[in-house]
Write a protein that holds these residues in place. Sequence first.
Motif, short mmCIF file in Angstrom:
data_model
loop_
_atom_site.label_atom_id
_atom_site.label_comp_id
_atom_site.label_asym_id
_atom_site.label_seq_id
_atom_site.Cartn_x
_atom_site.Cartn_y
_atom_site.Cartn_z
N SER A 25 -48.96 -20.97 26.40
CA SER A 25 -49.60 -22.28 26.60
C SER A 25 -49.04 -23.02 27.80
CB SER A 25 -49.46 -23.14 25.34
OG SER A 25 -48.08 -23.32 25.02
N TRP B 153 -50.83 -21.96 31.21
CA TRP B 153 -52.25 -22.23 31.49
C TRP B 153 -52.67 -23.67 31.19
CZ3 TRP B 153 -53.18 -18.67 34.60
CH2 TRP B 153 -52.68 -17.38 34.39
N GLN B 154 -51.70 -24.56 30.90
CA GLN B 154 -52.03 -25.96 30.70
C GLN B 154 -52.73 -26.50 31.95
OE1 GLN B 154 -51.82 -27.79 28.04
NE2 GLN B 154 -50.65 -26.43 26.72
N SER C 239 -55.68 -25.56 33.13
CA SER C 239 -56.62 -24.65 33.79
C SER C 239 -58.06 -25.05 33.54
CB SER C 239 -56.37 -23.20 33.35
OG SER C 239 -56.38 -23.09 31.94
N ILE C 240 -58.36 -25.60 32.35
CA ILE C 240 -59.72 -26.07 32.08
C ILE C 240 -60.08 -27.21 33.02
CG2 ILE C 240 -61.07 -27.43 30.44
CD1 ILE C 240 -60.32 -25.62 28.27
N ILE D 206 -63.54 -19.17 27.93
CA ILE D 206 -62.43 -19.87 27.28
C ILE D 206 -62.88 -20.46 25.95
CG2 ILE D 206 -60.93 -21.90 27.45
CD1 ILE D 206 -60.69 -21.30 30.45
N LYS E 87 -54.50 -24.43 24.60
CA LYS E 87 -53.62 -23.71 25.53
C LYS E 87 -54.09 -23.83 26.98
CE LYS E 87 -51.58 -20.45 22.34
NZ LYS E 87 -51.04 -19.09 22.16
N PHE E 88 -55.33 -24.27 27.17
CA PHE E 88 -55.87 -24.38 28.52
C PHE E 88 -56.02 -25.84 28.97
CE2 PHE E 88 -57.32 -20.34 26.84
CZ PHE E 88 -57.07 -19.48 27.89
N CYS E 89 -55.71 -26.79 28.09
CA CYS E 89 -55.85 -28.21 28.43
C CYS E 89 -54.49 -28.80 28.78
CB CYS E 89 -56.45 -28.99 27.26
SG CYS E 89 -58.21 -28.69 27.02
#
Length: 425
Positions: free
Chosen positions: A209, A212-213, A215-216, A241, A249-251
């Motif tokens: 996590s 990739w924090q 990435s969105i 995603i 994990k992407f926010c």
Amino acid sequence: MMDIDDDDSVSSWSMKSDQMILYRDEEIHVDNDRFLDQHLDSLYEKRSSTRENALSSIIEGFNSDLQHEFVDRKFATLLHQCLNCIKRGSAREISLASHVIGLLALITGPGDKATEIFRESVTPISQALKTGFEASKTCSLLYCLAIITFVGGNEPEETEASMQLMWQVIHPKLGSNVVATKPSMAIITGMVISWSFLLTTMDGQTLDSKTWQGSISYLSTLLEKDDRPLRIAAGESLALIFEIGSLEKFCNEAKGHSNGSHQERRESVHIQGMRSKILNQVRNLAAEAGGKGSIKKDLNRQRNSFRDIMEFIENGYTPETCTKIGGDSLKTFTWSQLIQLNFMKHFLGGGFIKHMQENEFVHEIFDFEPKRKLLDDENLTCIPKRWYKSPNSAMSKTRTQTLNKQRMQSQDRNVGHFAVGFRDE
């Protein structure tokens, strides 16, 4: 008796005909091997143009035939000569050598050779990615890294490490000797396509996590760029995603020193906010009007793509596609499958149909069994195995089936989930 004699005559002629075909095929294989051997020798030449021409010819050879015998004999030599081209060659030579290495991995399939390709190539590729931002060179290196990791990376940690190398092309770790260079739209598009291709093989629960924090949020900004191929790549990546889940994990992390329950509420609000923002962007792109100088084909492709993404986010329905492969049909039912198929089409180019018809590893990726192969299997007794079967099936089948099962389970979990979330808002 006449009927029996006729049957025997036909049978005898059929056997002779089969033998003639086998002899002719053997001659073709010998000629192909000699052809490739000559071009492999040319990779030792000092003149860069000679090496470039040789690499182009090897690519043409791999696109017209899978060349298993040549690969079995000269695998290591070809790999290391291509790596030398990446280390010392021109931008065009690096692009061509990267493509050859990617094809080599696809032809060998999962196993010791693919693992060797991956481990020997990662460092030279990562170093080449740091030297200049010529678009075709950088994209070729990214596509090569994606393919060799997809085939030869045995652990999730290896795949995620390659994804980080790709991400650093756009977000380099700046040091005292590193100068920030703004990459072109083409390079960003190549990075997103390659990154998404590897993401299709990952289980959302295993992702780091911290890595990739945000990435969105970054992919969301790409939807606003004035470049339709980039918008489509970013949109499909976002859809993937959502499909694999684990959006937190992407926010971006919600900052603060709140207790656990309050922190979770803040994170939930942040994720819902990102969903709403992305849905609004997707709606706008799905209905965008053509402006001055707009290419109608590109505009229609964008509209169709984002209509599919909107339908998925709102209702949980993934697009179903059907691609004709000779007389066969290849169908996709998830974003993961569609992204993998589009990547293979783009990477293989003129060799796509050949690999879809004859490469067993590619068959396993898409659970695809061409009719042509089924007909060939009926005549196995008269065809030597090395001529029709690639040495790459047993190891990859379980891995591929597991990944496909994970993707389908993710799709089942998410059907209707996004629609409910947005209606609650």
